[in-house]
Design an enzyme around this catalytic site. Sequence first.
Site, PDB file in Angstrom:
ATOM      1  N   LEU B  73       0.898  -1.145   0.000  1.00 54.40           N
ATOM      2  CA  LEU B  73       0.000   0.000   0.000  1.00 54.40           C
ATOM      3  C   LEU B  73       0.938   1.196   0.000  1.00 54.40           C
ATOM      4  CD1 LEU B  73      -2.435  -1.449   2.630  1.00 54.40           C
ATOM      5  CD2 LEU B  73      -2.842  -1.228   0.190  1.00 54.40           C
ATOM      6  N   HIS B 189      12.058 -11.969   1.518  1.00 51.41           N
ATOM      7  CA  HIS B 189      11.981 -11.916   0.050  1.00 51.41           C
ATOM      8  C   HIS B 189      13.201 -12.709  -0.403  1.00 51.41           C
ATOM      9  CE1 HIS B 189      11.647  -9.929  -3.947  1.00 51.41           C
ATOM     10  NE2 HIS B 189      12.960  -9.915  -3.914  1.00 51.41           N
ATOM     11  N   HIS B 241       6.369 -15.351  -1.800  1.00 55.35           N
ATOM     12  CA  HIS B 241       6.247 -15.546  -3.253  1.00 55.35           C
ATOM     13  C   HIS B 241       7.312 -16.465  -3.851  1.00 55.35           C
ATOM     14  CE1 HIS B 241       9.337 -12.521  -3.258  1.00 55.35           C
ATOM     15  NE2 HIS B 241       8.534 -11.529  -2.996  1.00 55.35           N
ATOM     16  N   ASP B 314       0.432 -10.294  -3.590  1.00 53.68           N
ATOM     17  CA  ASP B 314       1.669  -9.565  -3.874  1.00 53.68           C
ATOM     18  C   ASP B 314       1.373  -8.309  -4.688  1.00 53.68           C
ATOM     19  OD1 ASP B 314       4.323  -9.203  -3.376  1.00 53.68           O
ATOM     20  OD2 ASP B 314       5.015 -10.298  -5.131  1.00 53.68           O
ATOM     21  N   PHE B 332       9.316  -3.144 -11.165  1.00 54.84           N
ATOM     22  CA  PHE B 332       8.857  -4.513 -10.926  1.00 54.84           C
ATOM     23  C   PHE B 332       7.497  -4.476 -10.238  1.00 54.84           C
ATOM     24  CE2 PHE B 332      13.488  -5.280 -10.972  1.00 54.84           C
ATOM     25  CZ  PHE B 332      13.569  -6.452 -11.724  1.00 54.84           C
ATOM     26  N   GLY B 333       6.629  -5.441 -10.573  1.00 54.69           N
ATOM     27  CA  GLY B 333       5.425  -5.617  -9.760  1.00 54.69           C
ATOM     28  C   GLY B 333       4.144  -5.439 -10.529  1.00 54.69           C
TER      29      GLY B 333
END
Lengths: 320, 433
Positions: B73, B189, B241, B314, B332-333
């Site tokens: 967020l 991560h 992930h 994610d 990224f993402g």
Amino acid sequence: MRDPVFPHRHLLGIEGLTPIEINHLLDCSERYIALNRGEHKTTEALKGRTVINLFFENSTRTRTSFELAGLRLGAHVINMQVETSSVTKGETLIDTAVTLNAMHPDVLAVRHSDSGAVKLLADKVNCGVVNGGDGSHEHPTQALLDALTIRRRKGKLNGLVVAICGDVLHSRVARSNFYLLLTMGARVRIIAPRTLIPSGIDRLGVEVFTDMSKGLKDADIVMMLRVQHERMKGSFIPSVREYFRFFGLDRAKLSQAKPDALIMHPGPMNRGTEIDSDVADDFERSAIREQVELGVAVRMAVLEILSQNNALHAQTGGAT
Amino acid sequence: MSVATPGKVAYVNARIIDPATGFDGPGELLTIGEEIADVGRKLFEGRAPTDVQVIDCGGQILAPGLVDMRVQLREPGEEHKESLKSGCEAAVAGGVTTMVGLPNTNPIIDDEATVEYVARRARKQALTKVYVYGAATKGLQGKELAEMGLLAEAGALGFTDATKAIADAQVLRRALAYAATFNFLVIQHPEEPSLANGVMNTGEISTRMGLSGIPREAEIIMLERDLRLVAMTGARYHAAHISTAESVEIIARAKARGLNVTCDTAPFYFALNEMAVGDYRTFAKLSPPLRTEEDREAIVEGLRSGIIDCIASDHAPHDQDSKRLPFAQAAFGGSGLETLLAVSIGLHHSADMQLIDVLRRLTIEPATLLGLDAGRLAKGKKADLVIFDADRGWKVVADEFRSKSKNSPFDGQPVQGKVLRTVIDGRSVFNAQ
């Protein structure tokens, strides 16, 4: 003549001492308490003898305590504060030992920042050596003075629950205390965050706690350890305030211990870090000043015995 | 229509699935105020009491609202990418009733004030319940331990350096040991940074496209190493992930050894493979990168077998400018909240996984792992519910997302499984109609 109960040339650590030896050292220390409290504070027990305080690490209290102990026994006391450079440390240590040995001291009180350094030095000299603290290894006179304090307040060591709280990982005080207290039949608990608990510690026979309230439950003795500030900037502990919140001794946490639990600290204290001033200065329960007082008596007994045990040795020059 | 007493709602004609109890069958559920008052096969003997608002589920599935254990967020700090408001609106549209934000906001969540700020701001939305993880190290710098104890007292559910690995072995060792002091969860991560300079999976495709690769070994090596430190410290460790076949094997072995280890994966990694990068589609630039088809299959298998405990979206919102760039320069993402349920249900339709098992990884598993009293349908629990049609097909149109971020690798794809209604604390906060 050698002391029949404690015939050793050196006091390098508590590990390996028998309950009889420990009790004997405490009994001998006991005799000097009254002397220290009186007006005339000297004897001639070590008249003509030489004690050298050889400190490779900064110290005020321990050095002063050894110095007073020697002076009150009538010995000549020399203080040597040796700055150590990490590059030449090993070389300097042995050179220094050989040099000092040539001056025929009777006892050396040695402090060094490296574990095992005092033993290394003791192997090279003909006089008695008392370990004034080596690295994270041992600090035997501190454990003896702690034991004497406890014995005088509680009348015994056997069966007491002693909670040792703080930086156990780096603490020589903690290690000497484990050995002494366990040898004398006390139950030892350590309380610390996992980052400050050395590996394999449970194999030494202590109980490990990470929650201070649980660890202090029904403890007879609460022994706080000093935490160095440089270890509280994120490497072992996130911050001083977090440490104090979870591992600092305050009234609330102390309420878990027995109502007559004794509070101890080897000093120097970090108020507001590991101990609240309110608790540290509690006249009824804090034994912190008494520890300092009894330290001199313990060191007098140790210097006297080691001096005696080495007298014959120095004359003949032989090795044991 | 009868006059409904506000706060009493009967959900009838539903297929109730509650992974916590293993129940899957026709049933009814009554909420009074914010809580579930009753749940069972037949609560009302055919007719609901008159003082109750009745919602006919039309035979569709009624399940606990989803618990999404990994979202980013962007509030505070990057509200133009996602605010708590837009994030919560996206979440309820996705059937997510509880979500946990990463600490990589600005300021970083490494002090109590920021934990409390996010909680207070999220409460104002009165939508999805928002929790956060605290930083494992100060400033997410991977050097000094953050104030985990104080952060947890403020409400942090676990500790992580968010999208960065805690790379230094000594730092991770101490972070794990320190967390173990309080039995806190450390979330990693798992990606060795020195191997992760690339932009997509290392292999034939990256070679053909001329893009620098991130080898699968970046994840494998980090996981193997981390688990040694977990064994040494006895800490609770969660790998986020996971994306490779070996990762599933490594976690399986660690669990077999009795280590306190869990993991999750995101829909990207069981629904897509590196081919999705296609014609330099930056929406498919993810961290970790999409892997090979064999990896994807292994991730599906890991979910089926339960080696992979949880599914998390994610959700990584970005603005257009961060993605409208040459592939190597793009962020990224991907946006994930609004496709979480539909893409996960794909496991049921195409991978033959029981619906209840899919939902388990989206509800009770993450809730239990994080110590949240959520993700189950039981009397006295908060009425956080989702009603969905597991079969209804629709096409993902990222432009219609409630999230500010439209960067979905699923954009344009047909999916099956539609959220019809989301209920939080007994109130319907999303209704698809």
